[in-house]
Scaffold this motif. Sequence first.
Motif, PDB file in Angstrom:
ATOM      1  N   TRP A  40      44.648  71.439  44.691  1.00  0.00           N
ATOM      2  CA  TRP A  40      45.849  70.717  44.215  1.00  0.00           C
ATOM      3  C   TRP A  40      45.411  69.587  43.313  1.00  0.00           C
ATOM      4  O   TRP A  40      44.343  68.970  43.536  1.00  0.00           O
ATOM      5  CB  TRP A  40      46.584  70.181  45.433  1.00  0.00           C
ATOM      6  N   ILE A  41      46.240  69.319  42.286  1.00  0.00           N
ATOM      7  CA  ILE A  41      45.948  68.200  41.410  1.00  0.00           C
ATOM      8  C   ILE A  41      47.245  67.458  41.114  1.00  0.00           C
ATOM      9  O   ILE A  41      48.278  68.078  40.825  1.00  0.00           O
ATOM     10  CB  ILE A  41      45.238  68.654  40.113  1.00  0.00           C
TER      11      ILE A  41
ATOM     12  N   SER B 189      44.410  62.914  40.900  1.00  0.00           N
ATOM     13  CA  SER B 189      43.872  63.062  42.258  1.00  0.00           C
ATOM     14  C   SER B 189      43.838  64.531  42.628  1.00  0.00           C
ATOM     15  O   SER B 189      44.697  65.309  42.212  1.00  0.00           O
ATOM     16  CB  SER B 189      44.750  62.307  43.255  1.00  0.00           C
ATOM     17  N   THR B 190      42.846  64.900  43.438  1.00  0.00           N
ATOM     18  CA  THR B 190      42.685  66.301  43.818  1.00  0.00           C
ATOM     19  C   THR B 190      42.543  66.459  45.330  1.00  0.00           C
ATOM     20  O   THR B 190      42.225  65.509  46.047  1.00  0.00           O
ATOM     21  CB  THR B 190      41.449  66.916  43.137  1.00  0.00           C
ATOM     22  N   TYR B 191      42.806  67.681  45.765  1.00  0.00           N
ATOM     23  CA  TYR B 191      42.647  68.079  47.172  1.00  0.00           C
ATOM     24  C   TYR B 191      42.049  69.484  47.174  1.00  0.00           C
ATOM     25  O   TYR B 191      42.395  70.310  46.307  1.00  0.00           O
ATOM     26  CB  TYR B 191      44.002  68.094  47.872  1.00  0.00           C
ATOM     27  N   TYR B 192      41.169  69.737  48.139  1.00  0.00           N
ATOM     28  CA  TYR B 192      40.606  71.080  48.289  1.00  0.00           C
ATOM     29  C   TYR B 192      40.635  71.491  49.754  1.00  0.00           C
ATOM     30  O   TYR B 192      40.379  70.660  50.649  1.00  0.00           O
ATOM     31  CB  TYR B 192      39.156  71.119  47.798  1.00  0.00           C
ATOM     32  N   ALA B 193      40.908  72.758  49.978  1.00  0.00           N
ATOM     33  CA  ALA B 193      40.770  73.292  51.314  1.00  0.00           C
ATOM     34  C   ALA B 193      39.300  73.264  51.721  1.00  0.00           C
ATOM     35  O   ALA B 193      38.406  73.385  50.868  1.00  0.00           O
ATOM     36  CB  ALA B 193      41.289  74.728  51.349  1.00  0.00           C
ATOM     37  N   ASP B 194      39.043  73.124  53.001  1.00  0.00           N
ATOM     38  CA  ASP B 194      37.661  73.064  53.484  1.00  0.00           C
ATOM     39  C   ASP B 194      36.869  74.306  53.084  1.00  0.00           C
ATOM     40  O   ASP B 194      35.674  74.231  52.837  1.00  0.00           O
ATOM     41  CB  ASP B 194      37.648  72.909  55.007  1.00  0.00           C
ATOM     42  N   SER B 195      37.555  75.438  53.004  1.00  0.00           N
ATOM     43  CA  SER B 195      36.880  76.700  52.711  1.00  0.00           C
ATOM     44  C   SER B 195      36.303  76.751  51.296  1.00  0.00           C
ATOM     45  O   SER B 195      35.425  77.581  51.020  1.00  0.00           O
ATOM     46  CB  SER B 195      37.850  77.870  52.906  1.00  0.00           C
TER      47      SER B 195
ATOM     48  N   ALA C   2      50.748  77.518  40.991  1.00  0.00           N
ATOM     49  CA  ALA C   2      52.106  77.185  41.416  1.00  0.00           C
ATOM     50  C   ALA C   2      52.276  75.681  41.370  1.00  0.00           C
ATOM     51  O   ALA C   2      51.296  74.931  41.282  1.00  0.00           O
ATOM     52  CB  ALA C   2      52.350  77.691  42.832  1.00  0.00           C
ATOM     53  N   THR C   3      53.508  75.238  41.452  1.00  0.00           N
ATOM     54  CA  THR C   3      53.739  73.829  41.717  1.00  0.00           C
ATOM     55  C   THR C   3      53.545  73.625  43.222  1.00  0.00           C
ATOM     56  O   THR C   3      53.914  74.480  44.024  1.00  0.00           O
ATOM     57  CB  THR C   3      55.143  73.403  41.285  1.00  0.00           C
ATOM     58  N   GLY C   4      52.958  72.502  43.588  1.00  0.00           N
ATOM     59  CA  GLY C   4      52.637  72.305  44.993  1.00  0.00           C
ATOM     60  C   GLY C   4      52.675  70.852  45.391  1.00  0.00           C
ATOM     61  O   GLY C   4      52.684  69.959  44.546  1.00  0.00           O
ATOM     62  N   ALA C   5      52.679  70.630  46.697  1.00  0.00           N
ATOM     63  CA  ALA C   5      52.720  69.277  47.236  1.00  0.00           C
ATOM     64  C   ALA C   5      51.857  69.196  48.485  1.00  0.00           C
ATOM     65  O   ALA C   5      51.671  70.194  49.191  1.00  0.00           O
ATOM     66  CB  ALA C   5      54.151  68.877  47.574  1.00  0.00           C
ATOM     67  N   LEU C   6      51.335  68.003  48.719  1.00  0.00           N
ATOM     68  CA  LEU C   6      50.597  67.731  49.958  1.00  0.00           C
ATOM     69  C   LEU C   6      51.550  67.075  50.951  1.00  0.00           C
ATOM     70  O   LEU C   6      52.195  66.081  50.624  1.00  0.00           O
ATOM     71  CB  LEU C   6      49.418  66.803  49.694  1.00  0.00           C
ATOM     72  N   THR C   7      51.630  67.629  52.151  1.00  0.00           N
ATOM     73  CA  THR C   7      52.465  67.037  53.185  1.00  0.00           C
ATOM     74  C   THR C   7      51.750  65.825  53.786  1.00  0.00           C
ATOM     75  O   THR C   7      50.542  65.647  53.594  1.00  0.00           O
ATOM     76  CB  THR C   7      52.749  68.055  54.288  1.00  0.00           C
ATOM     77  N   PRO C   8      52.491  64.985  54.532  1.00  0.00           N
ATOM     78  CA  PRO C   8      51.824  63.851  55.207  1.00  0.00           C
ATOM     79  C   PRO C   8      50.711  64.291  56.152  1.00  0.00           C
ATOM     80  O   PRO C   8      49.792  63.524  56.427  1.00  0.00           O
ATOM     81  CB  PRO C   8      52.982  63.195  55.975  1.00  0.00           C
ATOM     82  N   ARG C   9      50.774  65.550  56.616  1.00  0.00           N
ATOM     83  CA  ARG C   9      49.712  66.069  57.492  1.00  0.00           C
ATOM     84  C   ARG C   9      48.539  66.627  56.700  1.00  0.00           C
ATOM     85  O   ARG C   9      47.593  67.150  57.275  1.00  0.00           O
ATOM     86  CB  ARG C   9      50.290  67.150  58.399  1.00  0.00           C
TER      87      ARG C   9
END
Length: 122
Positions: free
Chosen positions: A49-50, A56-62, A96-103
Amino acid sequence: VQLQASGGGLVQPGGSLRLSCVALGFIFDYYDMAWFRQVPGKEREGVAWIAKSDGSTYYADSVKGRFTISRDNAKNTVYLHVNSLKPEDTAVYHCATGALTPRGELVLTDYWGQGTLVTVSS
């Protein structure tokens, strides 16, 4: 609205690819973007995710440490550089368009695109 992904293919373990996705029909700059992957019979996985604003970015652990997401707002394009590929990375990759949840979960929001197949095999 279209999200046109490309760049997939057959690659050997340890190889690399650059996936691209061009967004058409909506204001790209207004949306956080993401890459998801899907394997038949398995749950969809959000891998990267960006943010729309500060990058800012996010990556799954995998995929952390092996995949890099980036975007070029001038070209309405989001990229996913996939490195050190493993057979378990084989999937159809969708932007896709995406979002990070509070979790801290990556979820799909408004738009989903056709995918590009990545096959990792020797």
